[in-house]
Design a protein around this motif. Structure first.
Motif, PDB file in Angstrom:
ATOM      1  N   UNK A 351       7.069 -16.058  23.905  1.00  4.45           N
ATOM      2  CA  UNK A 351       7.072 -15.925  22.446  1.00  4.45           C
ATOM      3  C   UNK A 351       8.138 -14.923  22.027  1.00  4.45           C
ATOM      4  N   UNK A 352       8.926 -15.280  21.009  1.00  2.00           N
ATOM      5  CA  UNK A 352       9.952 -14.387  20.477  1.00  2.00           C
ATOM      6  C   UNK A 352       9.670 -14.138  19.003  1.00  2.00           C
ATOM      7  N   UNK A 353       9.513 -12.856  18.629  1.00  2.00           N
ATOM      8  CA  UNK A 353       9.221 -12.543  17.229  1.00  2.00           C
ATOM      9  C   UNK A 353      10.501 -12.462  16.405  1.00  2.00           C
ATOM     10  N   UNK A 354      10.353 -12.154  15.113  1.00  2.00           N
ATOM     11  CA  UNK A 354      11.496 -12.161  14.196  1.00  2.00           C
ATOM     12  C   UNK A 354      12.571 -11.144  14.572  1.00  2.00           C
ATOM     13  N   UNK A 355      12.184 -10.121  15.322  1.00  2.00           N
ATOM     14  CA  UNK A 355      13.141  -9.088  15.733  1.00  2.00           C
ATOM     15  C   UNK A 355      13.761  -9.370  17.094  1.00  2.00           C
ATOM     16  N   UNK A 356      13.378 -10.480  17.711  1.00  2.00           N
ATOM     17  CA  UNK A 356      13.934 -10.821  19.017  1.00  2.00           C
ATOM     18  C   UNK A 356      13.173 -10.233  20.185  1.00  2.00           C
ATOM     19  N   UNK A 357      12.004  -9.648  19.928  1.00  2.00           N
ATOM     20  CA  UNK A 357      11.178  -9.122  21.016  1.00  2.00           C
ATOM     21  C   UNK A 357      10.467 -10.268  21.738  1.00  2.00           C
ATOM     22  N   UNK A 358      10.311 -10.126  23.044  1.00  2.00           N
ATOM     23  CA  UNK A 358       9.625 -11.117  23.865  1.00  2.00           C
ATOM     24  C   UNK A 358       8.195 -10.670  24.184  1.00  2.00           C
ATOM     25  N   UNK A 359       7.274 -11.649  24.184  1.00  2.00           N
ATOM     26  CA  UNK A 359       5.874 -11.427  24.553  1.00  2.00           C
ATOM     27  C   UNK A 359       5.432 -12.573  25.466  1.00  2.00           C
ATOM     28  N   UNK A 360       4.364 -12.375  26.272  1.00  2.00           N
ATOM     29  CA  UNK A 360       3.908 -13.439  27.174  1.00  2.00           C
ATOM     30  C   UNK A 360       3.555 -14.732  26.446  1.00  2.00           C
ATOM     31  N   UNK A 361       2.973 -14.620  25.237  1.00  2.00           N
ATOM     32  CA  UNK A 361       2.658 -15.788  24.424  1.00  2.00           C
ATOM     33  C   UNK A 361       2.423 -15.328  22.995  1.00  2.00           C
ATOM     34  N   UNK A 362       2.178 -16.278  22.095  1.00  2.00           N
ATOM     35  CA  UNK A 362       2.007 -15.943  20.680  1.00  2.00           C
ATOM     36  C   UNK A 362       0.626 -15.387  20.363  1.00  2.00           C
ATOM     37  N   UNK A 363      -0.267 -15.361  21.348  1.00  2.00           N
ATOM     38  CA  UNK A 363      -1.631 -14.907  21.084  1.00  2.00           C
ATOM     39  C   UNK A 363      -1.830 -13.408  21.310  1.00  2.00           C
ATOM     40  N   UNK A 364      -0.880 -12.768  21.941  1.00  2.00           N
ATOM     41  CA  UNK A 364      -1.040 -11.337  22.215  1.00  2.00           C
ATOM     42  C   UNK A 364      -0.626 -10.518  20.991  1.00  2.00           C
ATOM     43  N   UNK A 365      -0.909  -9.246  21.054  1.00  2.00           N
ATOM     44  CA  UNK A 365      -0.623  -8.346  19.939  1.00  2.00           C
ATOM     45  C   UNK A 365       0.861  -7.991  19.866  1.00  2.00           C
ATOM     46  N   UNK A 366       1.441  -8.226  18.697  1.00  2.00           N
ATOM     47  CA  UNK A 366       2.845  -7.871  18.493  1.00  2.00           C
ATOM     48  C   UNK A 366       3.032  -6.363  18.309  1.00  2.00           C
TER      49      UNK A 366
END
Length: 462
Positions: A351-366
């Motif tokens: 998952x990539x947020x609007x700032x370009x940060x990566x997360x394992x998936x969209x369900x975790x806490x940004x």
């Protein structure tokens, strides 16, 4: 001797689950009683038959740990792009509304430069993936339709024959002929949120002025069905049954509504993960849920027709078959292994947020520092990804001696301590995981008792 096993009984008999071979064994009542007392002689008899081998696990470490860097460089399967953190609805249970710790609304919009970098990153790190998926997410992604179109245009420029599946999650209120025709042309898979009957949908899914969104969505869906029937038939509905939603009413709505009759409906309930308040469903929900689930099982064993199975519960059939696959016999011989819960962070559904940060998936806490596994400009932090992959290590001794080892669904999000993984948070989920594992095993034995054919997956409709 230290074999790991779990006894249980049903109306049809007595059983023991042997972790060393991942097998459920039908036993006699006296064996059941003796195993409950950890009787050595009884255990020896099972050992002679090839069961109840001594626990070989000495350390919790995921078998893919040493290969994770390779997978992240070559096997990424999916990228979900957050187009915006804004939305035209204010759903009461939405993580962005303040009831959860993981997200908040903002007017942030991703730049096309960041999108292009994300797409380039995906293609560069998915050479071994036969098919890759790119999803568009929000907030509400249709608020940024021009940006979405520009992203798809770029995907087509650079994909060079790669097989790409495009997906979109939307509240459906902004669907127009123009974007429907675009989605048809580009073969999008669309998931639309609709919680059920008008009264209950509108209790949660509202516009900023407080007006419900039900009539707007249904008008859109009715129009799409009439004008674009082929596209409509491929839509999927996601229904969130909240604590103030009458499950019986919503169940009747999805089974009877003529507009939605041909669509697949996925039902989800509210999660307590990252919730600031306890989420409690009343007894009526539990009674109806158990009744409708039971009907799905009765269909599976050929006792009732498929037409009696609620649309909200047809997914139960696939879930049971997945549970059965978990019980494929195998012998645990490794001294170093890991419970089955975590996916490969960043590989399965990056998952990539609007700032370009990566997360394992969209369900975790940004908002969680520990869940932020990288950035589009610096790539993925392999050390942090390995740490999240090995979430079981923080409860090592408990995992080593747990009968539900093969059934465990705990991933890093269940232990999110913001700056590090939390042993306390992970342990808080363990009783539910064990209860679920035991319930699943009882279900499997019941279905097999009634000759359900797991290999064929389903009976012909009677």
């Amino acid at each position: 001797m230290n074999p790991i096993y779990k006894t249980f009984s049903t109306l049809s008999g007595f059983y023991v689950y042997d972790r060393s071979t991942n097998s459920i064994i039908n036993i006699e009542r006296n064996e059941f009683d003796l195993l409950n007392k950890n009787d050595n002689q009884t255990i020896i008899q099972f050992k002679k038959k090839g069961y109840m081998k001594d626990n070989s696990i000495e350390r919790i470490r995921h078998l893919s740990t040493d290969y994770l860097k390779h997978y992240l460089h070559n096997n990424i399967e999916q990228l979900t792009i957050q187009l915006t953190q804004n939305c035209n609805l204010r759903c009461s249970y939405c993580p962005y509304m303040g009831g959860y710790d993981n997200r908040k609304y903002s007017n942030k919009i991703i730049s096309i430069e960041t999108i292009r970098k994300g797409i380039d990153f995906l293609f560069a790190h998915s050479q071994n993936s036969k098919q890759i998926a790119i999803g568009f997410y929000g907030g509400e992604p249709l608020l940024e339709m021009p940006l979405l179109k520009e992203a798809v245009e770029y995907i087509e420029e650079v994909k060079e024959g790669r097989e790409v599946v495009l997906t979109l999650t939307t509240n459906g209120t902004l669907l127009t002929d123009d974007n429907v025709e675009f989605f048809m042309k580009k073969s999008f898979q669309i998931l639309i949120s609709l919680d059920g009957a008008k009264e209950y949908h509108n209790a949660n899914r509202v516009f900023p002025n407080g007006e419900g969104s039900f009539d707007v969505i249904m008008k859109k869906l009715r129009h799409i069905k009439e004008k674009y029937p082929t596209f409509f038939s491929k839509l999927t509905i996601n229904s969130v049954i909240s604590t103030n939603n009458d499950l019986s009413c919503s169940n009747d709505f999805f089974n009877a509504d003529e507009v939605l009759e041909q669509l697949v409906v996925n039902m989800t309930t509210l999660s307590e993960h990252n919730s600031k308040d306890s989420i409690l469903y009343d007894d009526s929900f539990k009674i109806i849920n158990d009744f409708e689930t039971c009907k799905a099982y009765l269909y599976m064993i050929g006792k009732i027709s498929q037409r009696h199975v609620s649309k909200l519960y047809k997914s139960s059939i696939g879930q049971v078959n997945s549970i059965y696959k978990t019980l494929e016999p195998h012998e645990i011989k490794e001294k170093e292994t890991h419970p089955g819960g975590p996916c490969l962070p960043g590989v399965s559904r990056l998952f990539m947020d609007v700032d370009g940060n990566f997360y394992p998936c969209e369900r975790v806490s940004e908002s969680s520092e520990i869940m932020r596994i990288g950035h589009i400009d610096s790539g993925i932090d392999i050390v942090k990804a390995k740490y999240l992959l090995n979430v079981g290590a923080i409860t090592e001794q408990e995992c080593i001696n747990c009968f539900a080892f093969n059934f465990c669904k705990a991933c890093c999000s269940s232990a999110d301590g913001n700056t590090e993984l939390s042993r306390e948070k992970k342990l808080a989920n363990c009783n539910n995981i064990k209860y679920s594992a035991l319930t699943d095993m009882k279900l499997i034995t019941m279905l097999k008792k009634f000759n359900y054919n797991f290999e064929e997956s389903a009976y012909e409709e009677k």
